[in-house]
Design a protein around this motif. Structure first.
Motif, PDB file in Angstrom:
ATOM      1  N   ALA A  70     -13.899  10.352 -10.402  1.00 16.26           N
ATOM      2  CA  ALA A  70     -13.703  11.390  -9.386  1.00 16.26           C
ATOM      3  C   ALA A  70     -14.458  11.032  -8.115  1.00 16.26           C
ATOM      4  O   ALA A  70     -15.130  11.861  -7.505  1.00 16.26           O
ATOM      5  N   LEU A  71     -14.339   9.777  -7.709  1.00 14.79           N
ATOM      6  CA  LEU A  71     -15.107   9.204  -6.615  1.00 14.79           C
ATOM      7  C   LEU A  71     -14.195   8.948  -5.420  1.00 14.79           C
ATOM      8  O   LEU A  71     -13.279   8.132  -5.503  1.00 14.79           O
ATOM      9  N   PRO A  72     -14.411   9.614  -4.291  1.00 15.81           N
ATOM     10  CA  PRO A  72     -13.566   9.349  -3.117  1.00 15.81           C
ATOM     11  C   PRO A  72     -13.674   7.885  -2.682  1.00 15.81           C
ATOM     12  O   PRO A  72     -14.770   7.321  -2.617  1.00 15.81           O
ATOM     13  N   LEU A  73     -12.530   7.281  -2.399  1.00 13.53           N
ATOM     14  CA  LEU A  73     -12.458   5.914  -1.893  1.00 13.53           C
ATOM     15  C   LEU A  73     -11.723   5.977  -0.562  1.00 13.53           C
ATOM     16  O   LEU A  73     -10.526   6.216  -0.516  1.00 13.53           O
ATOM     17  N   ILE A  74     -12.451   5.774   0.524  1.00 11.91           N
ATOM     18  CA  ILE A  74     -11.927   6.024   1.860  1.00 11.91           C
ATOM     19  C   ILE A  74     -11.586   4.725   2.572  1.00 11.91           C
ATOM     20  O   ILE A  74     -12.462   3.909   2.871  1.00 11.91           O
ATOM     21  N   GLY A  75     -10.307   4.506   2.821  1.00 18.54           N
ATOM     22  CA  GLY A  75      -9.856   3.407   3.659  1.00 18.54           C
ATOM     23  C   GLY A  75     -10.117   2.015   3.152  1.00 18.54           C
ATOM     24  O   GLY A  75     -10.607   1.174   3.910  1.00 18.54           O
ATOM     25  N   PRO A  76      -9.805   1.691   1.883  1.00 21.30           N
ATOM     26  CA  PRO A  76      -9.994   0.306   1.446  1.00 21.30           C
ATOM     27  C   PRO A  76      -9.089  -0.631   2.245  1.00 21.30           C
ATOM     28  O   PRO A  76      -7.978  -0.265   2.619  1.00 21.30           O
ATOM     29  N   PHE A  77      -9.589  -1.835   2.538  1.00 22.13           N
ATOM     30  CA  PHE A  77      -8.801  -2.841   3.250  1.00 22.13           C
ATOM     31  C   PHE A  77      -7.925  -3.530   2.217  1.00 22.13           C
ATOM     32  O   PHE A  77      -8.400  -4.291   1.385  1.00 22.13           O
ATOM     33  N   THR A  78      -6.633  -3.222   2.232  1.00 19.28           N
ATOM     34  CA  THR A  78      -5.753  -3.654   1.150  1.00 19.28           C
ATOM     35  C   THR A  78      -4.348  -3.895   1.661  1.00 19.28           C
ATOM     36  O   THR A  78      -3.922  -3.322   2.665  1.00 19.28           O
ATOM     37  N   LEU A  79      -3.638  -4.759   0.957  1.00 20.19           N
ATOM     38  CA  LEU A  79      -2.222  -4.982   1.246  1.00 20.19           C
ATOM     39  C   LEU A  79      -1.339  -4.129   0.355  1.00 20.19           C
ATOM     40  O   LEU A  79      -0.120  -4.178   0.447  1.00 20.19           O
ATOM     41  N   SER A  80      -1.967  -3.353  -0.525  1.00 18.46           N
ATOM     42  CA  SER A  80      -1.209  -2.555  -1.482  1.00 18.46           C
ATOM     43  C   SER A  80      -1.638  -1.108  -1.385  1.00 18.46           C
ATOM     44  O   SER A  80      -2.774  -0.768  -1.705  1.00 18.46           O
ATOM     45  N   ALA A  81      -0.751  -0.250  -0.907  1.00 20.29           N
ATOM     46  CA  ALA A  81      -1.056   1.172  -0.769  1.00 20.29           C
ATOM     47  C   ALA A  81       0.082   1.978  -1.368  1.00 20.29           C
ATOM     48  O   ALA A  81       1.218   1.515  -1.444  1.00 20.29           O
ATOM     49  N   ARG A  82      -0.231   3.213  -1.771  1.00 22.45           N
ATOM     50  CA  ARG A  82       0.790   4.077  -2.367  1.00 22.45           C
ATOM     51  C   ARG A  82       0.878   5.349  -1.555  1.00 22.45           C
ATOM     52  O   ARG A  82      -0.128   5.993  -1.270  1.00 22.45           O
ATOM     53  N   LYS A  83       2.104   5.722  -1.198  1.00 24.00           N
ATOM     54  CA  LYS A  83       2.260   6.964  -0.445  1.00 24.00           C
ATOM     55  C   LYS A  83       2.080   8.175  -1.338  1.00 24.00           C
ATOM     56  O   LYS A  83       1.513   9.184  -0.944  1.00 24.00           O
ATOM     57  N   ASP A  84       2.545   8.096  -2.553  1.00 27.26           N
ATOM     58  CA  ASP A  84       2.454   9.209  -3.492  1.00 27.26           C
ATOM     59  C   ASP A  84       1.013   9.361  -3.949  1.00 27.26           C
ATOM     60  O   ASP A  84       0.430   8.451  -4.517  1.00 27.26           O
ATOM     61  N   GLY A  85       0.406  10.529  -3.684  1.00 32.51           N
ATOM     62  CA  GLY A  85      -0.991  10.728  -4.020  1.00 32.51           C
ATOM     63  C   GLY A  85      -1.236  11.172  -5.444  1.00 32.51           C
ATOM     64  O   GLY A  85      -2.377  11.300  -5.858  1.00 32.51           O
ATOM     65  N   THR A  86      -0.195  11.427  -6.223  1.00 29.77           N
ATOM     66  CA  THR A  86      -0.396  11.968  -7.561  1.00 29.77           C
ATOM     67  C   THR A  86      -1.213  11.051  -8.460  1.00 29.77           C
ATOM     68  O   THR A  86      -2.175  11.493  -9.076  1.00 29.77           O
TER      69      THR A  86
END
Length: 522
Positions: A252-268
């Motif tokens: 349950a740890l917020p992860l803010i703005g990782p520098f990544t080439l892989s992101a998911r729009k769906d937040g579920t």
């Protein structure tokens, strides 16, 4: 839980002198407070007004009293402060409106919760539910209330807030990690010099790793075991991005703005992770849409080349679906093994009459493909996610002039003067900045996003509160990238891309579209 608020408002109890692990009874009470459910499997119900009966989970205590017990205004009602210091006032309580009652004890609190009557015989406000639960559950709830004000979120003290940053500090990616670290440390120092946020200074805990020997996940796990942190900020873990996101969810740890080439729009599946910009998958969809709009006159035979990578394979399928939805029937998917790309496949593609190609490989692979195409005298329209192979694209043979298009999630035109000035000031203190501007922009933007979330969360800080405020951001302008918007089911701030073309003579890019954000699934 609204009845509980008032009734709790007079609780007399002993509180722990210092934070210690929760007892089983306190853990049970915490669940009742936050979820309105019985850990024993019993029933908890709430009665509103004369006879409206609801499950306790519909109106848990936290809804009105907040995570810290200080009370959260709602609909014109101000629930009382139920922290230990307030509840144990020796002279009792005088509430707004003149209602008075003496100090509460465990039994009088229980009566207030279950019957809606305070120790003075007064009926509580009508908006306060009356709760029905077993005495065992009531005892657990009271145990948690006695503990409540002494609970702190990990990494939070009265004077400081600790943030974890996972970066490569050794190996081939060390310079990139140093460039990002420099910006984050300069941001932290500048913010602290101005007083911090709500009276707390920010401390960065750097979890470094050797990018030649490990992915950084083990370093992140070691840090969390040794150095409690409130959130993870920015960071770069190529090859372990999904594992880090899964770790953030488990903790349950917020992860803010990782520098990544892989992101998911769906937040579920990744509620605690807030990405900044769209990934190669969305950029590929944008390129497919651009091709459908602008290149159909060249014919609708296309090929999509991608390495054996789960994320890029998904990007390839999404792009093909986009083209097919727009009427392109001949769209071939070609997969190859990373490190074993065979540029000779260009001969087969030329023979088939392929006129448009979406390539999801890296710079080295693209360079080999372009050289083979030059020897064949073949120049199809080439579509590329900009963060995969832009360096090779600007060095393409001259016959590709006007035929290469790249998608980017941000352009220099997004940068606002004040933000550019602030960023340049931070960047100036970084020893290894050359060639890593995009990584530094990502770090700066993540820090700006977190700053906004912390400021909105206020002094009474919690991870849950931070998540809620970040979810509520709409068209927030960090200054160097497009506006960021989030929501309960949206975890990528700027979901979309621009399309640019390459001027091979000048080795520069020229935008050919504005911002393109496609509807989900389209």
């Amino acid at each position: 839980m609204r009845a509980l608020p008032l009734l709790l408002c007079a609780l007399s109890c002993a509180a722990a002198a210092s934070p210690t692990p929760l007892t089983p009874r306190e853990q049970a009470g915490r669940r009742i407070y936050f979820e309105g459910e019985s850990p024993t499997g019993g029933s908890i119900s709430a009665t509103l007004g004369a006879n409206v009966r609801l499950p306790g989970s519909a109106v848990p205590c936290v809804n009105c009293h907040g995570e810290d017990g200080s009370g959260r205004p709602e609909g014109g009602v101000l629930p009382p402060d139920i922290t230990w210091t307030e509840l144990t006032k020796p002279y009792g309580h005088v509430h707004p409106g003149g209602r008075k009652h003496p100090v509460l004890e465990d039994r009088s609190v229980a009566r207030a919760v279950s019957e809606g009557i305070d120790p003075g015989g007064n009926r509580l406000d009508a908006v306060m539910p009356r709760y029905s639960m077993s005495w065992e559950d009531m005892s657990s709830l009271l145990a948690w209330l006695k503990r409540l004000e002494h609970e702190r979120e990990p990494g939070v003290t009265d004077s400081a807030l600790r943030l974890g940053v996972v970066l490569p500090t050794r190996g081939r990616l060390a310079e990139l990690g140093q460039a990002m670290r420099g910006v984050l440390e300069a941001w932290c120092a500048e913010l602290n010099a101005s007083g911090g946020i709500h009276g707390r200074t920010l401390e960065l805990v750097i979890a470094g790793y050797d990018s030649d020997q490990e992915t950084g996940l083990a370093s992140a796990q070691r840090m969390l075991g040794q150095e409690p942190v409130f959130a993870l900020l920015s960071g770069f873990l190529p090859g372990a991005e999904k594992e880090l996101a899964a770790l953030a969810e488990r903790e349950a740890l917020p992860l803010i703005g990782p520098f990544t080439l892989s992101a998911r729009k769906d937040g579920t599946p990744e509620r605690h992770v807030f990405f900044l910009l769209s990934d190669a998958g969305e950029q590929a969809r944008v390129l497919a849409e651009y091709a459908a709009r602008e290149l159909s006159r060249e014919g609708t035979r296309a090929a999509i080349l991608h390495p054996e990578d789960e994320g890029l394979a998904g990007a390839a399928r999404a792009a093909r679906a986009r083209l097919q939805a727009r009427g392109w029937k001949q769209v071939e998917l070609l997969r190859y093994t990373r490190g074993a790309f065979n540029p000779a496949l260009a001969e087969d593609l030329k023979r088939k009459g392929t006129r448009v190609m979406l390539f999801l490989g890296n710079d080295e692979e693209l360079a080999a493909l372009l050289e083979k195409a030059r020897t064949l005298g073949w120049a199809p329209y080439l579509l590329l996610p900009g963060n995969l192979s832009a360096r090779a694209a600007v060095r393409a043979p001259a016959l590709f002039q006007g035929r290469i298009f790249l998608a980017y999630p941000t352009l220099p035109s997004d940068e606002q003067p004040r933000a550019r000035e602030a960023f340049s000031r931070l960047q100036a203190s970084t020893p290894a900045a050359e060639g890593y501007r995009m990584a530094q922009v990502s770090a700066y933007t993540a820090a700006t996003l977190l700053t906004e979330g912390l400021r909105r969360s206020g002094r009474q800080l919690s991870r849950k509160k931070l998540l809620g405020h970040l979810e509520g951001l709409y068209a927030f302008e960090p200054g160097l990238v497009p506006p960021l918007s989030y929501g309960p089911n949206r975890r990528v701030g700027a979901w979309g891309a621009y399309v640019v073309t390459v001027d091979l003579a000048a080795r520069s890019f020229r935008p050919v579209t504005g911002w393109m954000e496609l509807p989900d699934g389209g």
